[in-house]
Write an enzyme that holds these catalytic residues in place. Sequence first.
Site, PDB file in Angstrom:
ATOM      1  N   GLY A  23      43.114  46.360  43.073  1.00 53.44           N
ATOM      2  CA  GLY A  23      42.368  47.584  43.350  1.00 53.44           C
ATOM      3  C   GLY A  23      42.669  48.767  42.453  1.00 53.44           C
ATOM      4  O   GLY A  23      42.483  49.917  42.851  1.00 53.44           O
ATOM      5  N   ASN A  25      40.972  49.758  39.856  1.00 48.36           N
ATOM      6  CA  ASN A  25      39.729  50.496  39.591  1.00 48.36           C
ATOM      7  C   ASN A  25      39.304  51.301  40.811  1.00 48.36           C
ATOM      8  O   ASN A  25      38.806  52.427  40.677  1.00 48.36           O
ATOM      9  CB  ASN A  25      38.617  49.537  39.160  1.00 48.36           C
ATOM     10  N   MET A 101      35.720  39.251  44.033  1.00 49.04           N
ATOM     11  CA  MET A 101      35.617  37.905  43.460  1.00 49.04           C
ATOM     12  C   MET A 101      34.567  37.035  44.149  1.00 49.04           C
ATOM     13  O   MET A 101      34.724  35.822  44.226  1.00 49.04           O
ATOM     14  CB  MET A 101      36.995  37.224  43.485  1.00 49.04           C
ATOM     15  N   LEU A 104      27.362  38.180  44.659  1.00 49.26           N
ATOM     16  CA  LEU A 104      26.479  38.676  45.725  1.00 49.26           C
ATOM     17  C   LEU A 104      25.208  37.830  45.780  1.00 49.26           C
ATOM     18  O   LEU A 104      24.672  37.419  44.745  1.00 49.26           O
ATOM     19  CB  LEU A 104      26.086  40.133  45.466  1.00 49.26           C
ATOM     20  N   HIS A 120      33.194  45.157  34.306  1.00 50.16           N
ATOM     21  CA  HIS A 120      33.503  43.840  33.746  1.00 50.16           C
ATOM     22  C   HIS A 120      34.382  44.050  32.506  1.00 50.16           C
ATOM     23  O   HIS A 120      34.077  44.906  31.674  1.00 50.16           O
ATOM     24  CB  HIS A 120      32.192  43.143  33.362  1.00 50.16           C
ATOM     25  N   ASP A 156      26.628  39.405  36.015  1.00 48.39           N
ATOM     26  CA  ASP A 156      27.040  40.126  34.799  1.00 48.39           C
ATOM     27  C   ASP A 156      25.875  40.413  33.847  1.00 48.39           C
ATOM     28  O   ASP A 156      26.071  40.482  32.621  1.00 48.39           O
ATOM     29  CB  ASP A 156      28.135  39.342  34.037  1.00 48.39           C
ATOM     30  N   GLU A 185      38.937  50.912  31.455  1.00 51.54           N
ATOM     31  CA  GLU A 185      38.169  50.722  32.694  1.00 51.54           C
ATOM     32  C   GLU A 185      38.357  51.914  33.622  1.00 51.54           C
ATOM     33  O   GLU A 185      37.409  52.409  34.231  1.00 51.54           O
ATOM     34  CB  GLU A 185      38.626  49.448  33.425  1.00 51.54           C
TER      35      GLU A 185
HETATM   36  C1  GRF Z   1      39.251  44.319  36.329  1.00 49.68           C
HETATM   37  O1  GRF Z   1      39.680  43.804  35.121  1.00 49.68           O
HETATM   38  C2  GRF Z   1      37.745  44.373  36.383  1.00 49.68           C
HETATM   39  O2  GRF Z   1      37.178  44.609  35.144  1.00 49.68           O
HETATM   40  C3  GRF Z   1      37.379  42.987  36.866  1.00 49.68           C
HETATM   41  O3  GRF Z   1      38.372  42.653  37.800  1.00 49.68           O
HETATM   42  C4  GRF Z   1      39.562  43.388  37.497  1.00 49.68           C
HETATM   43  C5  GRF Z   1      39.904  44.138  38.740  1.00 49.68           C
HETATM   44  O4  GRF Z   1      41.106  44.825  38.617  1.00 49.68           O
HETATM   45  N1  GRF Z   1      36.049  42.976  37.412  1.00 49.68           N
HETATM   46  P1  GRF Z   1      41.539  45.853  39.733  1.00 49.68           P
HETATM   47  O5  GRF Z   1      41.589  45.080  41.056  1.00 49.68           O
HETATM   48  O6  GRF Z   1      40.541  46.945  39.765  1.00 49.68           O
HETATM   49  O7  GRF Z   1      42.900  46.320  39.330  1.00 49.68           O
END
Ligand code: GRF
Length: 211
Positions: A23, A25, A101, A104, A120, A156, A185
Amino acid sequence: MSEEVFRSPKKHGRIMVLLSGRGSNFMAIADAAAAGKIDAEIALVFSNKEDAPGLAAARDRGLPTLALSPKLFADKTEYDKAVVREAEARNIDLICLAGYMKVLTPDFCNAYKNRILNIHPALLPSFPGLHVQQQALDWGVRYSGCTVHFVSAEVDMGAIVLQAAVPVLHDDTADALAERILIEEHKIYPEAVKLFFDGRLEIRGRRVFIL
Ligand code: GRF
């Protein structure tokens, strides 16, 4: 045929984050919202995994959380219907996938059309799917990076909002590259959410214009 145009709403928004893992992000978005950089609040942090570290981090921040195990549902369609119900019950304006993961269902994508973002860790449309840093190394690309995009029923493949490029170094490992990409990110995901609720994203066909 005239092109469909969507303009993101200028408003104080309600965000639902979907995550399955650590988590980071989610935390970048939550930090930006808490600091008033994004005109929105995190109304729910949702996971398909009860033990996702990201959920624990959300609880520590006093944010509302919910975990639903897919095992309790007959199939993906029923599961996603339940997730959509949770979003609708909370008047969610934007769903942010942050390391979620699960793919949808098309019904979910359509229910929140133009209102689901994903991050992504590659420069789409290169390297969709999984193990993308390894793919970047195997292809010998000089740059990889990350992409925030709207989510459509094709995985994607939705309209691209923001990207950041990261050089691939000759002695890189997948983990080292992933770590450097993650730094970017955490910058572009909150920025994309900000642009959304500032009413500055316009989707025309598969292109996003920043107004
Ligand atoms: C990130 O690398 C994102 O780009 C991908 O999954 C990862 C999630 O990381 N979709 P986090 O759980 O946000 O640390």
